[in-house]
Design a protein around this motif. Structure first.
Motif, PDB file in Angstrom:
ATOM      1  N   GLU A  20       0.849  -1.190   0.000  1.00 46.14           N
ATOM      2  CA  GLU A  20       0.000   0.000   0.000  1.00 46.14           C
ATOM      3  C   GLU A  20       0.887   1.244   0.000  1.00 46.14           C
ATOM      4  OE1 GLU A  20      -2.454  -0.467   3.466  1.00 46.14           O
ATOM      5  OE2 GLU A  20      -3.785  -1.876   2.445  1.00 46.14           O
ATOM      6  N   HIS A  21       0.795   1.992  -1.075  1.00 48.74           N
ATOM      7  CA  HIS A  21       1.536   3.251  -1.213  1.00 48.74           C
ATOM      8  C   HIS A  21       0.589   4.372  -0.792  1.00 48.74           C
ATOM      9  CE1 HIS A  21       4.886   1.445  -3.447  1.00 48.74           C
ATOM     10  NE2 HIS A  21       3.970   0.676  -3.993  1.00 48.74           N
ATOM     11  N   HIS A  22       1.029   5.215   0.137  1.00 51.66           N
ATOM     12  CA  HIS A  22       0.169   6.217   0.767  1.00 51.66           C
ATOM     13  C   HIS A  22       0.369   7.611   0.160  1.00 51.66           C
ATOM     14  CE1 HIS A  22      -0.247   3.002   3.654  1.00 51.66           C
ATOM     15  NE2 HIS A  22       1.036   3.073   3.944  1.00 51.66           N
ATOM     16  N   PHE A  23      -0.752   8.230  -0.214  1.00 57.97           N
ATOM     17  CA  PHE A  23      -0.744   9.572  -0.789  1.00 57.97           C
ATOM     18  C   PHE A  23      -1.660  10.479   0.021  1.00 57.97           C
ATOM     19  CE2 PHE A  23       0.516   6.822  -4.172  1.00 57.97           C
ATOM     20  CZ  PHE A  23       1.439   7.545  -4.904  1.00 57.97           C
ATOM     21  N   SER A  24      -1.323  11.769   0.087  1.00 55.34           N
ATOM     22  CA  SER A  24      -2.186  12.715   0.791  1.00 55.34           C
ATOM     23  C   SER A  24      -2.079  14.101   0.164  1.00 55.34           C
ATOM     24  CB  SER A  24      -1.820  12.787   2.274  1.00 55.34           C
ATOM     25  OG  SER A  24      -0.510  13.292   2.434  1.00 55.34           O
ATOM     26  N   SER A  25      -3.113  14.914   0.447  1.00 57.26           N
ATOM     27  CA  SER A  25      -3.148  16.286  -0.044  1.00 57.26           C
ATOM     28  C   SER A  25      -4.282  17.016   0.658  1.00 57.26           C
ATOM     29  CB  SER A  25      -3.391  16.316  -1.556  1.00 57.26           C
ATOM     30  OG  SER A  25      -3.488  17.642  -2.028  1.00 57.26           O
ATOM     31  N   THR A  26      -4.205  18.317   0.671  1.00 54.18           N
ATOM     32  CA  THR A  26      -5.326  19.128   1.149  1.00 54.18           C
ATOM     33  C   THR A  26      -6.256  19.482  -0.014  1.00 54.18           C
ATOM     34  OG1 THR A  26      -4.016  21.136   0.861  1.00 54.18           O
ATOM     35  CG2 THR A  26      -4.007  20.129   3.059  1.00 54.18           C
ATOM     36  N   PHE A  62      -5.355   8.614   0.222  1.00 50.49           N
ATOM     37  CA  PHE A  62      -5.765   7.351  -0.366  1.00 50.49           C
ATOM     38  C   PHE A  62      -4.523   6.494  -0.537  1.00 50.49           C
ATOM     39  CE2 PHE A  62      -4.392   9.482  -4.197  1.00 50.49           C
ATOM     40  CZ  PHE A  62      -3.963   8.466  -5.045  1.00 50.49           C
ATOM     41  N   ASP A  63      -4.754   5.206  -0.804  1.00 55.27           N
ATOM     42  CA  ASP A  63      -3.656   4.281  -1.030  1.00 55.27           C
ATOM     43  C   ASP A  63      -3.717   3.749  -2.453  1.00 55.27           C
ATOM     44  OD1 ASP A  63      -2.788   4.440   1.612  1.00 55.27           O
ATOM     45  OD2 ASP A  63      -3.978   2.726   2.246  1.00 55.27           O
ATOM     46  N   VAL A  64      -2.554   3.574  -3.040  1.00 60.57           N
ATOM     47  CA  VAL A  64      -2.420   2.839  -4.290  1.00 60.57           C
ATOM     48  C   VAL A  64      -1.978   1.441  -3.895  1.00 60.57           C
ATOM     49  CG1 VAL A  64      -1.089   2.602  -6.415  1.00 60.57           C
ATOM     50  CG2 VAL A  64      -1.892   4.854  -5.698  1.00 60.57           C
ATOM     51  N   VAL A  65      -2.739   0.454  -4.337  1.00 63.48           N
ATOM     52  CA  VAL A  65      -2.494  -0.924  -3.932  1.00 63.48           C
ATOM     53  C   VAL A  65      -1.842  -1.682  -5.082  1.00 63.48           C
ATOM     54  CG1 VAL A  65      -3.574  -3.035  -3.083  1.00 63.48           C
ATOM     55  CG2 VAL A  65      -4.499  -0.797  -2.416  1.00 63.48           C
ATOM     56  N   ALA A  66      -0.736  -2.327  -4.768  1.00 56.89           N
ATOM     57  CA  ALA A  66       0.002  -3.114  -5.752  1.00 56.89           C
ATOM     58  C   ALA A  66       0.342  -4.466  -5.137  1.00 56.89           C
ATOM     59  CB  ALA A  66       1.285  -2.387  -6.150  1.00 56.89           C
ATOM     60  N   GLN A  67       0.641  -5.427  -5.978  1.00 52.14           N
ATOM     61  CA  GLN A  67       1.067  -6.733  -5.496  1.00 52.14           C
ATOM     62  C   GLN A  67       2.426  -7.049  -6.087  1.00 52.14           C
ATOM     63  OE1 GLN A  67      -1.822  -9.812  -6.047  1.00 52.14           O
ATOM     64  NE2 GLN A  67      -3.406  -8.690  -4.989  1.00 52.14           N
ATOM     65  N   LYS A  81       8.152   5.094  -9.077  1.00 54.14           N
ATOM     66  CA  LYS A  81       7.001   5.467  -9.908  1.00 54.14           C
ATOM     67  C   LYS A  81       5.990   6.273  -9.088  1.00 54.14           C
ATOM     68  CE  LYS A  81       4.357   3.518 -13.562  1.00 54.14           C
ATOM     69  NZ  LYS A  81       5.141   4.237 -14.489  1.00 54.14           N
ATOM     70  N   MET A  82       5.776   5.874  -7.837  1.00 54.11           N
ATOM     71  CA  MET A  82       4.816   6.585  -6.990  1.00 54.11           C
ATOM     72  C   MET A  82       5.307   7.995  -6.666  1.00 54.11           C
ATOM     73  SD  MET A  82       2.399   4.455  -6.736  1.00 54.11           S
ATOM     74  CE  MET A  82       2.443   2.853  -7.522  1.00 54.11           C
ATOM     75  N   ALA A  83       6.595   8.139  -6.389  1.00 59.39           N
ATOM     76  CA  ALA A  83       7.163   9.461  -6.097  1.00 59.39           C
ATOM     77  C   ALA A  83       7.053  10.369  -7.320  1.00 59.39           C
ATOM     78  CB  ALA A  83       8.612   9.323  -5.647  1.00 59.39           C
ATOM     79  N   GLU A  84       7.288   9.823  -8.498  1.00 59.47           N
ATOM     80  CA  GLU A  84       7.152  10.606  -9.730  1.00 59.47           C
ATOM     81  C   GLU A  84       5.703  11.036  -9.945  1.00 59.47           C
ATOM     82  OE1 GLU A  84       8.733   7.939 -12.672  1.00 59.47           O
ATOM     83  OE2 GLU A  84      10.812   8.374 -12.119  1.00 59.47           O
ATOM     84  N   MET A  85       4.769  10.111  -9.675  1.00 62.62           N
ATOM     85  CA  MET A  85       3.355  10.421  -9.831  1.00 62.62           C
ATOM     86  C   MET A  85       2.934  11.520  -8.852  1.00 62.62           C
ATOM     87  SD  MET A  85       0.157   7.765  -9.904  1.00 62.62           S
ATOM     88  CE  MET A  85       0.143   7.484  -8.135  1.00 62.62           C
ATOM     89  N   ALA A  86       3.396  11.432  -7.618  1.00 70.62           N
ATOM     90  CA  ALA A  86       3.067  12.446  -6.612  1.00 70.62           C
ATOM     91  C   ALA A  86       3.572  13.817  -7.051  1.00 70.62           C
ATOM     92  CB  ALA A  86       3.658  12.057  -5.259  1.00 70.62           C
ATOM     93  N   LYS A  87       4.783  13.847  -7.545  1.00 68.05           N
ATOM     94  CA  LYS A  87       5.367  15.113  -8.002  1.00 68.05           C
ATOM     95  C   LYS A  87       4.567  15.672  -9.184  1.00 68.05           C
ATOM     96  CE  LYS A  87       9.682  17.235  -9.435  1.00 68.05           C
ATOM     97  NZ  LYS A  87      11.098  17.022  -9.729  1.00 68.05           N
ATOM     98  N   GLU A  92       1.370  14.631  -1.847  1.00 66.46           N
ATOM     99  CA  GLU A  92       2.440  14.055  -1.027  1.00 66.46           C
ATOM    100  C   GLU A  92       2.443  12.539  -1.139  1.00 66.46           C
ATOM    101  OE1 GLU A  92       4.748  15.739   0.836  1.00 66.46           O
ATOM    102  OE2 GLU A  92       3.879  17.542  -0.047  1.00 66.46           O
ATOM    103  N   TYR A  93       3.628  11.967  -1.317  1.00 66.05           N
ATOM    104  CA  TYR A  93       3.787  10.515  -1.250  1.00 66.05           C
ATOM    105  C   TYR A  93       4.344  10.222   0.133  1.00 66.05           C
ATOM    106  CZ  TYR A  93       5.562   5.817  -2.065  1.00 66.05           C
ATOM    107  OH  TYR A  93       5.831   4.477  -1.977  1.00 66.05           O
TER     108      TYR A  93
END
Length: 107
Positions: A20-26, A62-67, A81-87, A92-93
């Motif tokens: 579970e990759h965790h993302f947040s934002s206001t 929210f979380d991005v779920v991967a296996q 990939k998640m850090a690039e997507m957040a940017k 925030e990642y």
């Protein structure tokens, strides 16, 4: 460190793990765009949850779920990939997590 700790604790090295990759934002709109991008990249995204910080600020996450296997290389690739997507979407990642998996015992 997380992968090594799980393996040292006896987690199954051959299992497929839910990461579970965790993302947040206001900003809900930015968060929603990041979730849509996650789907386009082939990942599942959970519904956004709302949290209120101690100073009263509303944060959505929210979380991005991967296996994947418990492979440092595979998880590092996902994390990049998640850090690039957040940017890209201005959110925030907050890292990733997974759970211990008990090894299956042979009969």
């Amino acid at each position: 460190m997380v992968v090594e700790s799980l393996l040292e604790d006896g987690s199954d090295p051959h299992a497929t793990y839910v990461i579970e990759h965790h993302f947040s934002s206001t900003d809900f709109n930015k968060l929603e765009k990041a979730a849509v991008a996650a789907y386009k990249y082939g990942f599942e995204a959970t519904d956004a949850d709302e949290y209120i910080t101690d100073d009263g600020e509303e944060i959505l996450s929210f979380d991005v779920v991967a296996q994947t296997t418990l492979s440092v290389e595979a998880i590092n690739e996902q994390t990049k990939k998640m850090a690039e997507m957040a940017k890209e979407f201005g959110v925030e990642y907050d890292g990733w997590g997974t759970e211990f998996i008990e090894p299956e015992l042979d009969d």
